[in-house]
Design an enzyme around this catalytic site. Sequence first.
Site, PDB file in Angstrom:
ATOM      1  N   ASP A  57     -29.552  10.468 -54.593  1.00 51.46           N
ATOM      2  CA  ASP A  57     -29.179  11.428 -53.558  1.00 51.46           C
ATOM      3  C   ASP A  57     -29.609  10.883 -52.201  1.00 51.46           C
ATOM      4  OD1 ASP A  57     -28.864  13.919 -51.927  1.00 51.46           O
ATOM      5  OD2 ASP A  57     -28.650  14.827 -53.915  1.00 51.46           O
TER       6      ASP A  57
ATOM      7  N   GLY B  33     -33.219  18.622 -57.817  1.00 55.99           N
ATOM      8  CA  GLY B  33     -33.696  18.163 -59.116  1.00 55.99           C
ATOM      9  C   GLY B  33     -33.520  19.120 -60.267  1.00 55.99           C
TER      10      GLY B  33
ATOM     11  N   ASP C 295     -27.406   6.343 -50.645  1.00 53.55           N
ATOM     12  CA  ASP C 295     -26.030   6.839 -50.638  1.00 53.55           C
ATOM     13  C   ASP C 295     -25.310   6.350 -51.882  1.00 53.55           C
ATOM     14  OD1 ASP C 295     -23.463   7.652 -50.090  1.00 53.55           O
ATOM     15  OD2 ASP C 295     -23.373   6.751 -48.087  1.00 53.55           O
TER      16      ASP C 295
ATOM     17  N   TRP D 294     -30.912  19.989 -62.122  1.00 47.92           N
ATOM     18  CA  TRP D 294     -30.140  19.509 -63.265  1.00 47.92           C
ATOM     19  C   TRP D 294     -30.940  18.516 -64.097  1.00 47.92           C
ATOM     20  CZ3 TRP D 294     -24.156  18.901 -63.081  1.00 47.92           C
ATOM     21  CH2 TRP D 294     -23.586  20.149 -62.772  1.00 47.92           C
TER      22      TRP D 294
ATOM     23  N   LYS E 180     -18.600  18.715 -60.099  1.00 47.78           N
ATOM     24  CA  LYS E 180     -18.226  19.893 -59.322  1.00 47.78           C
ATOM     25  C   LYS E 180     -16.904  19.625 -58.595  1.00 47.78           C
ATOM     26  CE  LYS E 180     -21.328  21.935 -56.747  1.00 47.78           C
ATOM     27  NZ  LYS E 180     -22.273  22.132 -55.618  1.00 47.78           N
TER      28      LYS E 180
ATOM     29  N   ASP F 253     -23.158  16.909 -59.326  1.00 51.88           N
ATOM     30  CA  ASP F 253     -23.131  18.200 -58.626  1.00 51.88           C
ATOM     31  C   ASP F 253     -22.987  17.945 -57.124  1.00 51.88           C
ATOM     32  OD1 ASP F 253     -23.109  20.979 -58.769  1.00 51.88           O
ATOM     33  OD2 ASP F 253     -25.232  21.151 -58.324  1.00 51.88           O
TER      34      ASP F 253
END
Length: 236
Positions: free
Chosen positions: A94, A75, A110, A77, A174, A134
């Site tokens: 997530d 959490g 998912d 971000w 990322k 991320d």
Amino acid sequence: MSRSGKDPHERLKTAKKRTASSARWLSRQINDPYVKQARAEGWRSRAAFKLIELDERFALLKGRQRVVDLGIAPGGWSQVVRKKAPAARVVGIDLLPTEPIDGVTIFEMDFMADEAPAALEGALDGPPDLVLSDMAANTVGHKQTDHLRTMGLVETAVDFAINTLAPGGAFVAKVFAGGTDGDLLTILKRNFTTVKHAKPPASRKDSSEWYVIAQGFKGRAATSNPADDPSGDQDA
């Protein structure tokens, strides 16, 4: 005794009960200034500083109204988004459980599931103007396989961003050493005004992670040829 008042022999004894990789990770955490600063300032993870540093460089959070956080756990971000853009509606997703964050809608599911995009869009009540990712696949220890698995997540995130972002929106994800796959980079350049790669100072020097920052979403009708668009520079 060490300067911290802890007995270094006790720390070593504890480490002996762990695997070598676990002991290295623990030692790195103990000595990481970003970890210490995150705890002191109330951030859930050191990763918060990565977004803070990216925002300082690219002004990602200024004026944002609707933000999606892909791979939200734990959490950090979303905490940064709430602090920097307190008026924004924020939704995260997530597979891992995430403790509630005031002002953030969290889905424990998912992202690759068919129903995930609609759930995220529905929670925002409008198109997002920033999609953050991320996400990284669980590693199996084979560098090429790990890279491909994570890039698969990035590709899905890019597809989601292009299909949901409001014009002028931004996308951050990322990636790893070598940057974004060539075909994926072409798609980003076609759909965004600028595309950059950056490694924030909070990313560990020995880490292969980088971030791709795409800004100025052109809208889903974008048809420009990236070869004719000099602003689509991938250099950071």
